[in-house]
Write a protein that holds these residues in place. Structure first.
Motif, PDB file in Angstrom:
ATOM      1  N   ASP A  17      -4.053  -8.296 -10.475  1.00 41.24           N
ATOM      2  CA  ASP A  17      -4.070  -9.314  -9.415  1.00 41.24           C
ATOM      3  C   ASP A  17      -2.910  -9.110  -8.453  1.00 41.24           C
ATOM      4  N   PHE A  18      -1.723  -8.821  -9.009  1.00 44.28           N
ATOM      5  CA  PHE A  18      -0.545  -8.577  -8.180  1.00 44.28           C
ATOM      6  C   PHE A  18      -0.783  -7.387  -7.253  1.00 44.28           C
ATOM      7  N   LEU A  19      -1.310  -6.298  -7.806  1.00 48.72           N
ATOM      8  CA  LEU A  19      -1.577  -5.114  -6.989  1.00 48.72           C
ATOM      9  C   LEU A  19      -2.572  -5.431  -5.875  1.00 48.72           C
ATOM     10  N   GLN A  20      -3.674  -6.077  -6.205  1.00 47.39           N
ATOM     11  CA  GLN A  20      -4.689  -6.396  -5.198  1.00 47.39           C
ATOM     12  C   GLN A  20      -4.135  -7.344  -4.128  1.00 47.39           C
ATOM     13  N   ASP A  21      -3.372  -8.354  -4.544  1.00 50.63           N
ATOM     14  CA  ASP A  21      -2.768  -9.288  -3.579  1.00 50.63           C
ATOM     15  C   ASP A  21      -1.741  -8.585  -2.695  1.00 50.63           C
ATOM     16  N   LEU A  22      -0.943  -7.707  -3.300  1.00 50.85           N
ATOM     17  CA  LEU A  22       0.057  -6.958  -2.534  1.00 50.85           C
ATOM     18  C   LEU A  22      -0.616  -6.072  -1.491  1.00 50.85           C
ATOM     19  N   VAL A  23      -1.648  -5.351  -1.892  1.00 50.76           N
ATOM     20  CA  VAL A  23      -2.361  -4.490  -0.938  1.00 50.76           C
ATOM     21  C   VAL A  23      -2.939  -5.330   0.199  1.00 50.76           C
ATOM     22  N   ALA A  24      -3.499  -6.476  -0.121  1.00 49.51           N
ATOM     23  CA  ALA A  24      -4.043  -7.360   0.927  1.00 49.51           C
ATOM     24  C   ALA A  24      -2.935  -7.810   1.875  1.00 49.51           C
ATOM     25  N   ASP A  25      -1.784  -8.178   1.331  1.00 45.68           N
ATOM     26  CA  ASP A  25      -0.647  -8.588   2.168  1.00 45.68           C
ATOM     27  C   ASP A  25      -0.186  -7.441   3.061  1.00 45.68           C
ATOM     28  N   LEU A  26      -0.057  -6.245   2.483  1.00 44.75           N
ATOM     29  CA  LEU A  26       0.408  -5.095   3.258  1.00 44.75           C
ATOM     30  C   LEU A  26      -0.608  -4.708   4.329  1.00 44.75           C
ATOM     31  N   CYS A  27      -1.884  -4.845   4.037  1.00 44.11           N
ATOM     32  CA  CYS A  27      -2.921  -4.557   5.043  1.00 44.11           C
ATOM     33  C   CYS A  27      -2.907  -5.602   6.158  1.00 44.11           C
ATOM     34  N   LEU A  59       2.664 -15.558 -17.079  1.00 39.34           N
ATOM     35  CA  LEU A  59       3.308 -14.474 -16.345  1.00 39.34           C
ATOM     36  C   LEU A  59       3.123 -14.654 -14.846  1.00 39.34           C
ATOM     37  N   ASP A  60       4.213 -14.490 -14.116  1.00 36.44           N
ATOM     38  CA  ASP A  60       4.173 -14.490 -12.655  1.00 36.44           C
ATOM     39  C   ASP A  60       4.858 -13.213 -12.194  1.00 36.44           C
ATOM     40  N   ILE A  61       4.193 -12.453 -11.344  1.00 38.75           N
ATOM     41  CA  ILE A  61       4.754 -11.222 -10.791  1.00 38.75           C
ATOM     42  C   ILE A  61       4.838 -11.415  -9.288  1.00 38.75           C
ATOM     43  N   GLY A  62       5.982 -11.104  -8.709  1.00 38.12           N
ATOM     44  CA  GLY A  62       6.140 -11.308  -7.275  1.00 38.12           C
ATOM     45  C   GLY A  62       7.031 -10.271  -6.627  1.00 38.12           C
ATOM     46  N   TYR A  63       7.134 -10.393  -5.323  1.00 40.21           N
ATOM     47  CA  TYR A  63       7.920  -9.429  -4.550  1.00 40.21           C
ATOM     48  C   TYR A  63       8.444 -10.088  -3.276  1.00 40.21           C
ATOM     49  N   ALA A  64       9.403  -9.433  -2.661  1.00 40.86           N
ATOM     50  CA  ALA A  64       9.891  -9.783  -1.328  1.00 40.86           C
ATOM     51  C   ALA A  64      10.221  -8.471  -0.631  1.00 40.86           C
ATOM     52  N   LEU A  65       9.672  -8.266   0.544  1.00 39.43           N
ATOM     53  CA  LEU A  65       9.985  -7.059   1.301  1.00 39.43           C
ATOM     54  C   LEU A  65      11.371  -7.186   1.913  1.00 39.43           C
ATOM     55  N   SER A  66      12.053  -6.068   2.013  1.00 40.34           N
ATOM     56  CA  SER A  66      13.418  -6.034   2.519  1.00 40.34           C
ATOM     57  C   SER A  66      13.451  -5.935   4.043  1.00 40.34           C
ATOM     58  N   THR A  67      14.359  -6.652   4.636  1.00 42.73           N
ATOM     59  CA  THR A  67      14.601  -6.489   6.075  1.00 42.73           C
ATOM     60  C   THR A  67      15.674  -5.424   6.311  1.00 42.73           C
ATOM     61  N   ARG A  68      16.421  -5.090   5.273  1.00 44.06           N
ATOM     62  CA  ARG A  68      17.470  -4.064   5.384  1.00 44.06           C
ATOM     63  C   ARG A  68      16.897  -2.655   5.389  1.00 44.06           C
ATOM     64  N   PHE A  69      15.726  -2.467   4.764  1.00 44.50           N
ATOM     65  CA  PHE A  69      15.118  -1.144   4.656  1.00 44.50           C
ATOM     66  C   PHE A  69      13.699  -1.178   5.217  1.00 44.50           C
ATOM     67  N   PRO A  70      13.558  -1.338   6.529  1.00 47.54           N
ATOM     68  CA  PRO A  70      12.205  -1.415   7.105  1.00 47.54           C
ATOM     69  C   PRO A  70      11.513  -0.053   7.080  1.00 47.54           C
ATOM     70  N   ASP A  71      10.191  -0.081   7.147  1.00 47.20           N
ATOM     71  CA  ASP A  71       9.425   1.160   7.233  1.00 47.20           C
ATOM     72  C   ASP A  71       9.696   1.808   8.582  1.00 47.20           C
ATOM     73  N   PRO A  72       9.675   3.138   8.644  1.00 50.52           N
ATOM     74  CA  PRO A  72       9.879   3.809   9.938  1.00 50.52           C
ATOM     75  C   PRO A  72       8.814   3.364  10.942  1.00 50.52           C
ATOM     76  N   PRO A  73       9.208   3.048  12.175  1.00 50.13           N
ATOM     77  CA  PRO A  73       8.248   2.530  13.158  1.00 50.13           C
ATOM     78  C   PRO A  73       7.151   3.518  13.540  1.00 50.13           C
ATOM     79  N   GLN A  74       7.387   4.797  13.379  1.00 50.92           N
ATOM     80  CA  GLN A  74       6.389   5.803  13.745  1.00 50.92           C
ATOM     81  C   GLN A  74       5.361   6.051  12.647  1.00 50.92           C
TER      82      GLN A  74
END
Length: 165
Positions: A133-143, A2-17
């Motif tokens: 593992d996916f959750l922990q890696d994702l949180v590390a990436d987002l941090c 099993l491989d779980i992955g993601y890609a963040l969107s450039t079309r829907f960025p987080d609000p800058p504030q």
């Protein structure tokens, strides 16, 4: 495997504030970190993936970990012959992922896959390990992207609730 992955969107960025340090659970799960996700069977070279760009990626990881625990509620565990079912619905969509566990194996199907496509199938223990593992890696990436997120108490609780196996 099993491989779980993601890609963040450039079309829907987080609000800058956004102040990630104090973002509440609703914002973390539904309003931030949009993109696409996939679950892949690397041995069979098959995957279930979104291509919408707006899936809340952290919510997906969080829900996937919740589902693996929900599928493990039968006291017989991997010896349980009675199927256990769960669904993951995507925010702002009628599409769903369907999970069915029986005898320690979990089959995963999607509304958005072809009707003749067989479900992905993984051992429950592998799904649990890879989801966490996916959750922990994702949180590390987002941090890494947003340093203040590492100071958010909701993120601390999430990481403590679903540690790596």
């Amino acid at each position: 495997m099993l491989d779980i992955g993601y890609a963040l969107s450039t079309r829907f960025p987080d609000p800058p504030q956004t102040d990630y340090r104090v973002a509440d659970v609703r914002a973390l799960r539904h309003d931030l970190f949009c993109g696409d996700v996939y679950l892949a069977d690397t041995e069979e070279d098959r995957e279930l993936s979104t291509a919408w760009g707006w899936v809340p990626v952290l919510d997906f990881a969080w829900a996937l970990c919740d589902i693996t625990e929900q599928l493990d509620r039968d006291p017989l565990g991997s010896r349980a012959s009675r199927p256990q079912h769960a669904e993951l619905d995507f925010t702002e969509s009628s599409d769903r992922l369907y999970f069915a566990r029986r005898f320690g194996w979990v089959e995963i199907e999607a509304d958005f896959s072809r009707a003749d496509e067989p479900p992905l199938s993984f051992a429950h223990a592998e799904l649990r390990r890879e989801s966490r593992d996916f959750l922990q890696d994702l949180v590390a990436d987002l941090c890494d992207l947003h340093e203040a997120l590492a100071d958010n108490p909701a993120i601390w609780s999430l990481q403590a609730r679903f540690p790596r196996v």
